[in-house]
Every structure is written in structure tokens, then in C-alpha cells.
Design an enzyme around this catalytic site. Structure first.
Site, mmCIF file in Angstrom:
data_model
loop_
_atom_site.group_PDB
_atom_site.id
_atom_site.type_symbol
_atom_site.label_atom_id
_atom_site.label_comp_id
_atom_site.label_asym_id
_atom_site.label_seq_id
_atom_site.Cartn_x
_atom_site.Cartn_y
_atom_site.Cartn_z
ATOM 1 C CB CYS A 150 32.682 -33.455 -16.785
ATOM 2 S SG CYS A 150 30.977 -33.375 -17.353
HETATM 3 N N1 LIG Z 1 30.235 -38.693 -20.509
HETATM 4 C C1 LIG Z 1 30.881 -37.910 -19.640
HETATM 5 O O1 LIG Z 1 31.680 -37.041 -20.027
HETATM 6 C C2 LIG Z 1 30.665 -38.080 -18.154
HETATM 7 C C3 LIG Z 1 31.486 -37.333 -17.298
HETATM 8 C C4 LIG Z 1 31.303 -37.477 -15.905
HETATM 9 C C5 LIG Z 1 30.313 -38.322 -15.424
HETATM 10 N N2 LIG Z 1 29.517 -39.008 -16.283
HETATM 11 C C6 LIG Z 1 28.492 -39.892 -15.713
HETATM 12 O O2 LIG Z 1 28.946 -41.222 -15.848
HETATM 13 C C7 LIG Z 1 27.833 -42.099 -16.070
HETATM 14 C C8 LIG Z 1 28.049 -42.869 -17.370
HETATM 15 O O3 LIG Z 1 28.148 -41.910 -18.425
HETATM 16 P P1 LIG Z 1 28.435 -42.332 -19.942
HETATM 17 O O4 LIG Z 1 28.566 -41.047 -20.694
HETATM 18 O O5 LIG Z 1 29.543 -43.327 -20.003
HETATM 19 O O6 LIG Z 1 27.023 -43.038 -20.292
HETATM 20 P P2 LIG Z 1 26.631 -43.882 -21.547
HETATM 21 O O7 LIG Z 1 27.642 -43.654 -22.653
HETATM 22 O O8 LIG Z 1 25.203 -43.521 -21.818
HETATM 23 O O9 LIG Z 1 26.722 -45.408 -21.017
HETATM 24 C C9 LIG Z 1 25.900 -45.921 -20.040
HETATM 25 C C10 LIG Z 1 26.303 -47.369 -19.723
HETATM 26 O O10 LIG Z 1 25.484 -47.839 -18.650
HETATM 27 C C11 LIG Z 1 24.864 -49.095 -19.011
HETATM 28 N N3 LIG Z 1 23.516 -49.081 -18.419
HETATM 29 C C12 LIG Z 1 22.479 -48.234 -18.732
HETATM 30 N N4 LIG Z 1 21.426 -48.488 -17.927
HETATM 31 C C13 LIG Z 1 21.790 -49.493 -17.088
HETATM 32 C C14 LIG Z 1 21.129 -50.210 -16.054
HETATM 33 N N5 LIG Z 1 19.869 -49.910 -15.691
HETATM 34 N N6 LIG Z 1 21.789 -51.180 -15.402
HETATM 35 C C15 LIG Z 1 23.074 -51.497 -15.747
HETATM 36 N N7 LIG Z 1 23.762 -50.862 -16.736
HETATM 37 C C16 LIG Z 1 23.126 -49.871 -17.398
HETATM 38 C C17 LIG Z 1 24.871 -49.108 -20.532
HETATM 39 O O11 LIG Z 1 24.986 -50.446 -21.025
HETATM 40 P P3 LIG Z 1 23.755 -51.418 -21.214
HETATM 41 O O12 LIG Z 1 22.538 -50.548 -21.409
HETATM 42 O O13 LIG Z 1 24.092 -52.246 -22.409
HETATM 43 O O14 LIG Z 1 23.692 -52.242 -19.950
HETATM 44 C C18 LIG Z 1 26.148 -48.334 -20.879
HETATM 45 O O15 LIG Z 1 27.249 -49.208 -20.894
HETATM 46 C C19 LIG Z 1 26.572 -41.208 -16.099
HETATM 47 O O16 LIG Z 1 25.950 -41.216 -14.852
HETATM 48 C C20 LIG Z 1 27.140 -39.829 -16.423
HETATM 49 O O17 LIG Z 1 26.343 -38.776 -15.916
HETATM 50 C C21 LIG Z 1 29.682 -38.919 -17.645
#
Ligand SMILES: NC(=O)c1ccc[n+]([C@@H]2O[C@H](COP(=O)([O-])OP(=O)(O)OC[C@H]3O[C@@H](n4cnc5c(N)ncnc54)[C@H](OP(=O)(O)O)[C@@H]3O)[C@@H](O)[C@H]2O)c1
Length: 344
Positions: A150
């Protein structure tokens, strides 16, 4: 119809993918994973999606089921795509990774910033950095996309016109950036609590944030040489949004910067160069796949100030990921992404 799988469907970027793909006429979500919510129907967890995915339920990630999709998004913490991407690519499934796993081209640099060895260095040569405004042609033929972060999206789109034109003094670029709390994901953390993050603002990771090497990598490419970048992220009491205030000294004061920015982005459907003198607001991009930019030169001096705003969950993550899907599958780039921002 493009058959889509999503790994990590309960997180903020996962549910944002679902919201955007619900309006996509050429994509259908077939698989969505969550280990903690397996068996729960998507619309039971996220009522905003009722009426869209009534028969879709979360399931435990399974390579065979995911490998039957045309494309799989990883909306997961770093390291997860390292473990699964190779197997999916071998099955003929394309991968769009929203995490940082394939953003840095140098595996050793990745290991340094993420505190663990890179889990799939053999895939790095074919990973395409999914910033369409820079890499559209490469995205068209890609099997593996690293969706930019982001902060890196807001910062790069703001600096690129100056750097590509050779106009900025590359020794000292400053990116002073603010993020909403959803940038930290949905997982419970004390710092994300309402009482901790509300009515307050703070800088963090001043000595070095993981997005620093990613932004530097993109700026080096645009400048065609080394850059000196200071990046200071801040946490602000809003849910969505990134506001980047970017500073650079210009080496030629005679150039019309407004026209330079307008020309650079004239054919970009998701970059809006605002009229001279504008101050873009994060609320003007909330929910929309848009980066709004304004360029200023206060008092006509050497210092240029670029203001760049995005929604961290849309142009900063899931919207950009869908934009990449559209380009990879030869679809209209705006499919599923043409709605206006929410305001107020
Ligand atoms: N939030 C933002 O604004 C943003 C912007 C750009 C990029 N990102 C990137 O996008 C990614 C996701 O971000 P987010 O904010 O959506 O994260 P989040 O809200 O913490 O969600 C993480 C998701 O991944 C799953 N997960 C966690 N560990 C896992 C594993 N070992 N195997 C399979 N599934 C797993 C979780 O579900 P379960 O644990 O139930 O499986 C959950 O659905 C991150 O790498 C982050 O850096 C985020």
C-alpha cells in the site's frame, strides 16, 4: 468466466477481494480458504456479502482444490505463498500474491527484512511486480504477480513522473506517509484497538520499515540508478486510506510539472492527476481503485511536494490485484473496478 480461488478469505484484503469480485462480470469465486473459520458461510461472517455468495463457505487450504482454479489470490501473511505458489503454478494455475513474498527481487534482501530465509527463490525470476502503470506489458504474460504494498503504491506513483523525467535530485527523496488502521490487518493486536489508535497519531518504524526496500527498488528502476530515500510511516485514526506527502528537489525549475504529471498518466484509468493547487483527500478514494495525485512547488522554489492518496485496501491491495487479473486474462482493465468512491 475466470475461476478464482482466494487463500486467506477472512482478512481485510480477502473480504475486499470478495466485495470487488461480487461485481465482476467475468470472474467467479469458487474456493475461499480460512483455517479458523472452515465450514462457515461467507455471508454469515460478512453480512455485507449476503445475496452475493450465499452458497460459498470457507474451507481449509488444499492444493488440489486450489489447483483446479484458473487463478489463486494469496491474501495471507508473508511466507504462505512461498510454500504453495510453486505447486499451483505447476498445476497450471496463475498466482496473484498480495503479500510481500515476491515483491523484492533479491532473496537475501527479503530474508534480511522479513527475518527468515526466502521460501521460494527459484520463482523470483518469473515474478512480475504488479504495478500496471509501470509493468502492464509484463503483467499480460505473467503467471506469478507480486501485488505492490500500500505505501509503495502511493509513494511510487507520486515519485515516478519526476524520476523517469530525470528531474529529481535522487540523493534525497522523502516519503512522509500516513495509513489507516486496516493496514495492519484484522488480527487482534493491542495497537489496533479503538482506544489505542483513536484520537491519536504516531510515526513508527522510522529506522527502517519493510516497505522501504520495496519503494527503493521501484524508484531505482524509474530513476535508472541509485536513490536515497527516507520513508516515515505514520498510523492515523481512520479505518481506510493512505496519504503520502512526497518531497524532492528538482534540478530544472523551468519544467511545467502539472503538464508532466498529466501526460505521464493520461492513459491510466486509475490515476487521477488533480488540477494544479489541489489537496487530494483520502475520503475521495475510499472504496475505489484510484490514486489521486496533486503536484505543488511551494513559493516556486526547488522543492516539489507531491500529494498522493489511495485506499490501502483497494488500489493499495485488492483492487490492484483485480486490475492485475483483468490484464493477465486479457479483459477490460476496469471490470469490477469502475465504481466511484464512498463519500462522505
Ligand atoms: N491490510 C492492508 O491494507 C494490506 C495492503 C496491502 C497488502 N497487504 C498484505 O496482504 C496480506 C493480507 O493482509 P490482511 O490485512 O488481509 O491480513 P489479515 O487481515 O491478517 O488476514 C490474513 C488472512 O490469512 C489467513 N492466514 C493466516 N495465516 C495463514 C496460513 N499460514 N495459511 C493460510 N492462511 C493463513 C487468515 O485466515 P486463517 O488464519 O483463518 O486461515 C486470514 O484470512 C498481508 O501479507 C499484508 O501484508 C495488506
Amino acid at each position: 468466466m475466470v475461476k478464482v480461488g482466494i487463500v486467506g478469505g477472512t482478512g481485510y484484503t480477502g473480504v475486499e477481494l470478495l466485495r470487488l469480485l461480487a461485481q465482476h462480470p467475468q470472474a467467479e469465486v469458487a474456493v475461499i480458504t480460512s483455517r479458523s473459520e472452515a465450514g462457515v458461510k461467507v455471508a454469515d461472517m460478512y453480512p455485507n456479502l449476503r445475496g452475493h455468495y450465499d452458497n460459498l463457505a470457507f474451507s481449509v487450504p488444499d492444493a488440489a482444490t486450489l489447483g483446479a482454479c484458473d487463478v489463486v489470490f494469496f491474501a495471507t501473511p508473508h511466507g504462505v505463498a512461498h510454500a504453495l505458489a510453486g505447486e499451483l503454478l505447476a498445476a497450471g494455475t496463475r498466482v496473484i500474491d498480495l503479500s510481500a513474498d515476491f515483491r523484492l527481487q533479491d532473496a537475501e534482501e527479503w530474508a534480511k527484512w522479513y527475518g527468515q530465509p526466502h521460501g521460494a527463490p527459484a520463482l523470483l525470476p518469473e515474478a512480475v511486480y504488479g504495478l500496471p502503470e509501470v509493468n502492464r506489458e509484463a503483467i499480460k504474460g505473467a503467471r506469478l504477480i507480486a501485488v505492490p504494498g500500500c505505501y509503495p503504491t502511493a509513494a511510487q506513483l507520486g515519485f515516478i513522473p519526476l524520476l523517469e523525467a530525470g528531474l529529481a535530485d535522487t540523493h534525497q527523496l522523502i516519503a512522509d506517509c500516513k495509513s489507516g488502521v486496516s493496514g495492519a490487518g484484522r488480527g487482534a493486536k493491542v495497537g489496533s484497538l479503538f482506544c489505542e489508535a483513536g484520537e491519536s497519531m504516531m510515526a513508527y518504524s522510522v529506522k527502517g520499515h519493510r516497505h522501504l526496500p520495496e519503494i527503493s527498488q521501484g524508484l531505482r528502476r524509474a530513476a535508472g540508478g541509485p536513490v536515497g530515500l527516507t520513508f516515515v510511516p505514520h498510523l492515523t485514526p481512520m479505518i481506510r486510506g493512505i496519504h503520502a506527502t512526497l518531497y524532492a528537489n528538482v534540478v530544472d525549475k523551468g519544467v511545467d510539472l502539472q503538464s508532466l504529471f498529466e501526460k505521464r498518466y493520461a492513459n491510466e484509468p486509475f490515476v487521477d492527476v488533480m488540477p494544479a493547487g489541489s489537496h487530494p483527500e483520502t475520503r475521495s478514494v475510499r472504496g475505489a481503485n484510484v490514486c489521486r495525485i496533486a503536484v505543488h512547488r511551494p513559493q516556486g522554489g526547488d522543492l516539489v511536494v507531491v500529494l498522493s492518496v489511495i485506499d490501502n485496501l483497494v488500489k493499495g491491495a485488492s483492487g490492484q490485484a483485480v486490475q492485475n487479473l483483468n490484464i493477465m486474462f486479457g479483459l477490460d482493465e476496469r471490470l469490477g473496478l469502475s465504481h466511484a468512491a464512498l463519500l462522505p
